[in-house]
Scaffold this motif. Structure first.
Motif, PDB file in Angstrom:
ATOM      1  N   GLY A   1       0.797  -1.225   0.000  1.00  0.00           N
ATOM      2  CA  GLY A   1       0.000   0.000   0.000  1.00  0.00           C
ATOM      3  C   GLY A   1       0.827   1.272   0.000  1.00  0.00           C
ATOM      4  O   GLY A   1       0.465   2.257   0.644  1.00  0.00           O
ATOM      5  N   VAL A   2       1.967   1.273  -0.727  1.00  0.00           N
ATOM      6  CA  VAL A   2       2.800   2.472  -0.759  1.00  0.00           C
ATOM      7  C   VAL A   2       2.096   3.566  -1.550  1.00  0.00           C
ATOM      8  O   VAL A   2       1.283   3.301  -2.448  1.00  0.00           O
ATOM      9  N   VAL A   3       2.417   4.828  -1.247  1.00  0.00           N
ATOM     10  CA  VAL A   3       1.770   5.954  -1.905  1.00  0.00           C
ATOM     11  C   VAL A   3       2.516   6.400  -3.156  1.00  0.00           C
ATOM     12  O   VAL A   3       1.968   7.130  -3.979  1.00  0.00           O
ATOM     13  N   MET A   4       3.760   5.960  -3.299  1.00  0.00           N
ATOM     14  CA  MET A   4       4.546   6.279  -4.477  1.00  0.00           C
ATOM     15  C   MET A   4       5.723   5.323  -4.561  1.00  0.00           C
ATOM     16  O   MET A   4       6.056   4.641  -3.592  1.00  0.00           O
ATOM     17  N   LEU A   5       6.341   5.263  -5.744  1.00  0.00           N
ATOM     18  CA  LEU A   5       7.544   4.467  -5.961  1.00  0.00           C
ATOM     19  C   LEU A   5       8.728   5.389  -6.222  1.00  0.00           C
ATOM     20  O   LEU A   5       8.572   6.468  -6.804  1.00  0.00           O
ATOM     21  N   THR A   6       9.900   4.950  -5.794  1.00  0.00           N
ATOM     22  CA  THR A   6      11.106   5.715  -6.082  1.00  0.00           C
ATOM     23  C   THR A   6      12.269   4.736  -6.229  1.00  0.00           C
ATOM     24  O   THR A   6      12.133   3.544  -5.962  1.00  0.00           O
ATOM     25  N   GLY A   7      13.414   5.267  -6.690  1.00  0.00           N
ATOM     26  CA  GLY A   7      14.604   4.439  -6.805  1.00  0.00           C
ATOM     27  C   GLY A   7      14.920   4.048  -8.228  1.00  0.00           C
ATOM     28  O   GLY A   7      14.642   4.777  -9.171  1.00  0.00           O
ATOM     29  N   THR A   8      15.500   2.875  -8.399  1.00  0.00           N
ATOM     30  CA  THR A   8      16.059   2.261  -9.608  1.00  0.00           C
ATOM     31  C   THR A   8      17.373   2.930  -9.993  1.00  0.00           C
ATOM     32  O   THR A   8      17.555   4.127  -9.822  1.00  0.00           O
ATOM     33  N   PHE A   9      18.289   2.098 -10.505  1.00  0.00           N
ATOM     34  CA  PHE A   9      19.609   2.572 -10.924  1.00  0.00           C
ATOM     35  C   PHE A   9      19.794   2.448 -12.435  1.00  0.00           C
ATOM     36  O   PHE A   9      20.013   3.428 -13.129  1.00  0.00           O
ATOM     37  N   PHE A  10      19.710   1.231 -12.945  1.00  0.00           N
ATOM     38  CA  PHE A  10      19.954   1.013 -14.367  1.00  0.00           C
ATOM     39  C   PHE A  10      18.819   1.590 -15.213  1.00  0.00           C
ATOM     40  O   PHE A  10      17.647   1.499 -14.849  1.00  0.00           O
ATOM     41  N   SER A  11      19.178   2.149 -16.367  1.00  0.00           N
ATOM     42  CA  SER A  11      18.196   2.846 -17.191  1.00  0.00           C
ATOM     43  C   SER A  11      17.094   1.936 -17.705  1.00  0.00           C
ATOM     44  O   SER A  11      15.920   2.327 -17.750  1.00  0.00           O
ATOM     45  N   HIS A  12      17.445   0.715 -18.114  1.00  0.00           N
ATOM     46  CA  HIS A  12      16.407  -0.171 -18.645  1.00  0.00           C
ATOM     47  C   HIS A  12      15.425  -0.593 -17.557  1.00  0.00           C
ATOM     48  O   HIS A  12      14.244  -0.830 -17.833  1.00  0.00           O
ATOM     49  N   ILE A  13      15.896  -0.622 -16.319  1.00  0.00           N
ATOM     50  CA  ILE A  13      14.995  -0.943 -15.208  1.00  0.00           C
ATOM     51  C   ILE A  13      14.118   0.263 -14.889  1.00  0.00           C
ATOM     52  O   ILE A  13      12.921   0.129 -14.625  1.00  0.00           O
ATOM     53  N   GLY A  14      14.707   1.452 -14.931  1.00  0.00           N
ATOM     54  CA  GLY A  14      13.915   2.669 -14.736  1.00  0.00           C
ATOM     55  C   GLY A  14      12.790   2.776 -15.748  1.00  0.00           C
ATOM     56  O   GLY A  14      11.663   3.169 -15.418  1.00  0.00           O
TER      57      GLY A  14
END
Length: 330
Positions: free
Chosen positions: A88-101
């Motif tokens: 139940g998170v209100v937003m997502l953040t993070g990721t490093f590699f561009s294809h994952i982003g």
């Protein structure tokens, strides 16, 4: 990052929540690139502690639920779905590699959830494959390549070679640097492109191939262990002797420090000279980071030391309303 603090807007969706906390979902390649992602985690943990010590956000405790994507887009999507549907998170953040982003950005579009991309540099995250739910913290490939192209254009070099990891980030960086430098210097010639697989560079073969084309200058996009191998092999074989190297990210301590006495001199780079930034905000961050971790910060730690900006009079709003606040021009 480069001396400034990045901002994210945190508000909840209309879903049911624990009354006393607000959750953020965080995804990154902790097992894939610990030299960068662990300082990054230190940064957000420090920010989290400071925010909660001051009363949290909107009077509620801020909680970060973190998951490791293992450097795989499919695992990142699984993590995102678990964070949104189960946690139940209100937003997502993070990721490093561009294809994952890019993969998580597409998920955010489909699920209409806010995504703050912390580290991916490909321009596609917010341009060709961008969407109204996705925002970026770091300067993109275009921004950093533009800085480097401006300096590269002043060099007498005409024959250029490129070395970049063969995935979205490397491909995007080379394309935009070539475009920008060629526009400033129509006389340049691109004599070699080397595309080693990310994390698996055969440095000897790459150095040999570049040297065979006798370039005047090199544009490098490799990082992490690949950069160490390239620099070591290039120094041994004399690739960099009397040859200018323009290099993306190499000035970041995460990538510079492992080179130790082998660190190249005279390269034109983007980076994070934490010891030489003179600003009140950075001084405050630097002292707090050193006091907490007994170490100096890396770019990852600085980049995610976020301020949480409160919208005037805001209560719990759906993501579409948050987007309207963040994109008033739309």
């Amino acid at each position: 990052m480069f001396g400034y603090t990045l901002a994210a807007v945190l508000l909840a969706t209309g879903m049911a929540r624990a009354a006393d906390e607000i959750k953020i979902g965080e995804i990154n390649s902790y097992s894939g690139l610990p030299a960068f992602t662990l300082p990054y985690r230190n940064g957000w943990q420090m920010a989290l502690d400071e925010i909660n010590a001051k009363g949290g956000v909107l009077g509620k405790k801020l909680v970060v639920v973190s998951k490791d994507d293992g450097g795989k887009p499919a695992d990142a999507i699984t993590a995102a779905n678990e964070l949104v549907s189960s946690e139940g998170v209100v937003m997502l953040t993070g990721t490093f590699f561009s294809h994952i982003g890019l993969a998580v950005a597409d998920y955010a579009k489909q699920k209409k959830v806010l995504f703050l991309a912390a580290e991916p540099l490909t321009d596609a995250v917010t341009w060709s494959k961008g969407n109204k739910y996705t925002f970026r913290l770091r300067p993109s490939n275009y921004m950093q390549a533009a800085m480097l192209a401006e300096q590269a254009a002043k060099l007498p070099a005409k024959k250029w070679a490129t070395i970049a990891p063969n995935y979205e980030y490397g491909q995007s960086a080379v394309a935009v640097f070539k475009e920008l430098l060629s526009a400033k210097r129509p006389d340049v010639e691109w004599v070699s492109e080397q595309w080693p697989p990310q994390g698996k560079i055969d440095a000897g073969a790459v150095v040999q191939a570049v040297a065979a084309t006798k370039p005047d200058a090199i544009f490098n996009v490799t990082f992490g262990p690949d950069l160490v191998k390239l620099v070591r092999e290039g120094n041994t074989r004399g690739l960099f002797k009397d040859r200018t190297v323009v290099s993306l990210l190499t000035g970041e301590p995460e990538y510079l420090d492992p080179l130790k006495e082998e660190a190249p001199e005279g390269w034109i780079v983007t980076g994070y000279p934490w010891y030489d930034i003179k600003s009140a905000d950075h001084d405050t961050f630097l002292k707090a980071y050193q006091a907490k971790y007994n170490d100096y910060p890396r770019l990852g730690g600085k980049g995610v030391m976020v301020d949480f900006v409160y919208l005037d009079g805001a209560k719990y709003l759906p993501s579409d309303d948050v987007v309207k606040k963040l994109r008033p021009q739309d």
